[in-house]
Design an enzyme around this catalytic site. Structure first.
Site, short mmCIF file in Angstrom:
data_model
loop_
_atom_site.label_atom_id
_atom_site.label_comp_id
_atom_site.label_asym_id
_atom_site.label_seq_id
_atom_site.Cartn_x
_atom_site.Cartn_y
_atom_site.Cartn_z
N LYS A 29 5.46 22.20 106.55
CA LYS A 29 4.60 22.76 107.60
C LYS A 29 5.41 23.43 108.70
O LYS A 29 4.95 24.40 109.30
CB LYS A 29 3.69 21.68 108.19
CG LYS A 29 2.59 21.25 107.21
CD LYS A 29 1.37 20.66 107.88
CE LYS A 29 0.26 20.45 106.85
NZ LYS A 29 -0.85 19.65 107.32
N LYS A 32 -0.40 23.98 96.27
CA LYS A 32 -1.55 23.12 96.51
C LYS A 32 -2.71 23.94 97.10
O LYS A 32 -2.49 24.83 97.91
CB LYS A 32 -1.05 22.03 97.48
CG LYS A 32 -2.05 21.14 98.08
CD LYS A 32 -1.36 20.10 98.96
CE LYS A 32 -1.66 20.41 100.42
NZ LYS A 32 -1.84 19.27 101.28
N LYS A 44 -6.23 24.55 103.13
CA LYS A 44 -7.04 25.20 104.16
C LYS A 44 -6.31 26.36 104.79
O LYS A 44 -6.92 27.29 105.27
CB LYS A 44 -7.28 24.22 105.32
CG LYS A 44 -8.03 23.01 104.99
CD LYS A 44 -7.87 22.03 106.16
CE LYS A 44 -8.64 20.77 105.84
NZ LYS A 44 -8.37 19.72 106.81
P1 ADP Z 1 -4.84 19.21 104.41
O1 ADP Z 1 -4.43 20.05 105.57
O2 ADP Z 1 -3.71 18.75 103.56
O3 ADP Z 1 -6.01 19.75 103.65
P2 ADP Z 1 -6.48 17.01 105.34
O4 ADP Z 1 -6.22 16.03 106.43
O5 ADP Z 1 -7.68 17.80 105.55
O6 ADP Z 1 -5.19 17.86 105.15
O7 ADP Z 1 -6.61 16.26 103.97
C1 ADP Z 1 -7.65 15.37 103.73
C2 ADP Z 1 -7.45 14.68 102.41
O8 ADP Z 1 -7.54 15.63 101.35
C3 ADP Z 1 -6.10 13.97 102.26
O9 ADP Z 1 -6.31 12.71 101.64
C4 ADP Z 1 -5.33 14.89 101.35
O10 ADP Z 1 -4.40 14.17 100.58
C5 ADP Z 1 -6.42 15.49 100.48
N1 ADP Z 1 -6.05 16.80 99.96
C6 ADP Z 1 -5.78 17.93 100.67
N2 ADP Z 1 -5.50 18.97 99.87
C7 ADP Z 1 -5.58 18.51 98.59
C8 ADP Z 1 -5.40 19.09 97.30
N3 ADP Z 1 -5.09 20.38 97.15
N4 ADP Z 1 -5.57 18.32 96.21
C9 ADP Z 1 -5.91 17.01 96.34
N5 ADP Z 1 -6.09 16.38 97.53
C10 ADP Z 1 -5.93 17.11 98.65
#
Ligand code: ADP
Ligand code: TRP
Length: 333
Positions: free
Chosen positions: A114, A198, A201
């Site tokens: 990040k 991955k 967002k």
């Molecule tokens: P991020 O910015 O990584 O999306 P969040 O706090 O919104 O962070 O993540 C919320 C949950 O979603 C966490 O448990 C994270 O591990 C999961 N998550 C985020 N992106 C993915 C992905 N591409 N595949 C699987 N799980 C994910």
């Protein structure tokens, strides 16, 4: 014995299929088991580790609550609240930052990703982010933490912090050392545009992800445009090691239909991608469209969402304030 569940999601907008399949779907199953006590936190303090627009942040907090409810979490069975409204989180994070070691934090790969090339310009909060996450979990004596695969390292750090605190202050088992709950398969959903990245967002292209607020046409269009390779659908699961996009799409399909990757491969072996994509889009629409419609409906009733948060804050505060008081006593404050 029931589990004490704690998890958090950042209110940074664009909650997507990765968040759903990697985490939220799991929250719903855990919430449905009446033996469990579940707490789901909208981690707004984590969100401000990178720049946020204040007006959008407020909306995103509500949208995250709406997403929880629309996905099937029952606010009567679980505590849903936002982190910044319970002061113990920030207090706990400070105290635990005096327990955590620089060497431990320096190993965190999420910070490296990040912060990017210019680490000097990253906020201190982005660096100490996992310590705040540890405070979140430890304040509630959580036994199990459902997260996506990317959060595994942060959970290991949380366990280390809990153990060090218990040792340093000679309070055996005072901080509960939590277990991660990470799905064995499909715990990392990849970008629709690049099977090695991955789904996220923060990815610029909206075509890289299925948002939980996408409508039917958007979902169909994104799957149509999803990257594949020129070969027909794989015949054998081993081929997937080198065909990352095919692996990701088949993984999504398997997760949605509760089938194994092997079975999905068998089902579509040798067919054209277009045929598979039609089926995949159909499954996605079946799952995501109702959630998307419900989120939009719930967002029209802000006071309903605010009430859920108010109620959750009150309940969370009761638990967390007791724990932080004990922590302070132990430290000698
Ligand atoms: P991020 O910015 O990584 O999306 P969040 O706090 O919104 O962070 O993540 C919320 C949950 O979603 C966490 O448990 C994270 O591990 C999961 N998550 C985020 N992106 C993915 C992905 N591409 N595949 C699987 N799980 C994910
Ligand atoms: N760091 C997590 C993420 O980016 C979100 C989070 C914050 C969290 N606090 C938590 C997850 C506590 C589980 C438990 O996804």
């Amino acid at each position: 014995m029931g589990k004490k569940i704690f998890s958090g999601v950042q209110p940074t907008g664009n909650l997507h299929l990765g968040n759903y399949l990697g985490a939220i779907k799991n929250f719903v199953d855990l919430n449905n088991d009446k033996d469990n006590n579940c707490i789901f936190c909208v981690v707004d303090l984590h969100a401000i580790t990178v720049k946020q627009d204040p007006k959008e942040l407020k909306n995103n907090i509500r949208e995250t609550v709406a997403t929880f409810i629309a996905s099937g979490i029952d606010s009567n069975k679980s505590i849903i609240f936002n982190q910044s409204s319970v002061a113990a989180h920030a207090e706990g994070a400070w105290i635990l930052s005096c327990v955590a070691r620089m060497g431990w934090l320096n190993r965190m790969t999420q910070f490296k990703e990040k912060a990017g090339k210019d680490k000097e310009k990253a906020s201190i909060g982005l660096y100490s982010y996992p310590v705040l996450m540890a405070a979140d979990i430890l304040l509630y004596d959580a036994t199990h933490v459902p997260v996506g695969d990317d959060q595994k390292q942060h959970l290991e750090l949380c366990r280390d912090i809990a153990q060090k605190f218990n040792n340093d202050f000679d309070v055996e088992n005072f901080l509960q050392v939590p277990e991660p709950l990470i799905q064995k398969e499909f715990s990392r959903i990849m970008s629709l545009k690049d099977g090695s990245k991955k789904m996220s967002k923060s990815e610029l292209s909206d075509l890289s992800r299925i948002n939980l607020t996408d409508n039917k046409d958007e979902i169909i269009n994104k799957i149509k445009k999803a990257k594949t390779d020129p070969l027909p659908m794989p015949q054998d699961i081993k081929e997937l090691d080198e065909r990352l996009e095919a692996r990701n799409l088949l993984g999504i399909y398997s997760s949605l239909t509760n089938s194994t990757l092997e079975n999905s491969v068998k089902n579509f072996a040798g067919k054209n991608f277009s045929e598979f994509k039609e089926q995949l889009a159909e499954e996605l629409v079946k799952k995501i469209e109702p959630i998307s419609k419900e989120i939009k409906k719930l967002l029209g009733d802000k006071s309903f969402l605010d009430e859920i948060l108010l109620d959750g804050v009150e309940k969370a505060n009761l638990i967390a304030s007791k724990k932080i008081e004990r922590i302070k006593e132990i430290i000698g404050f």
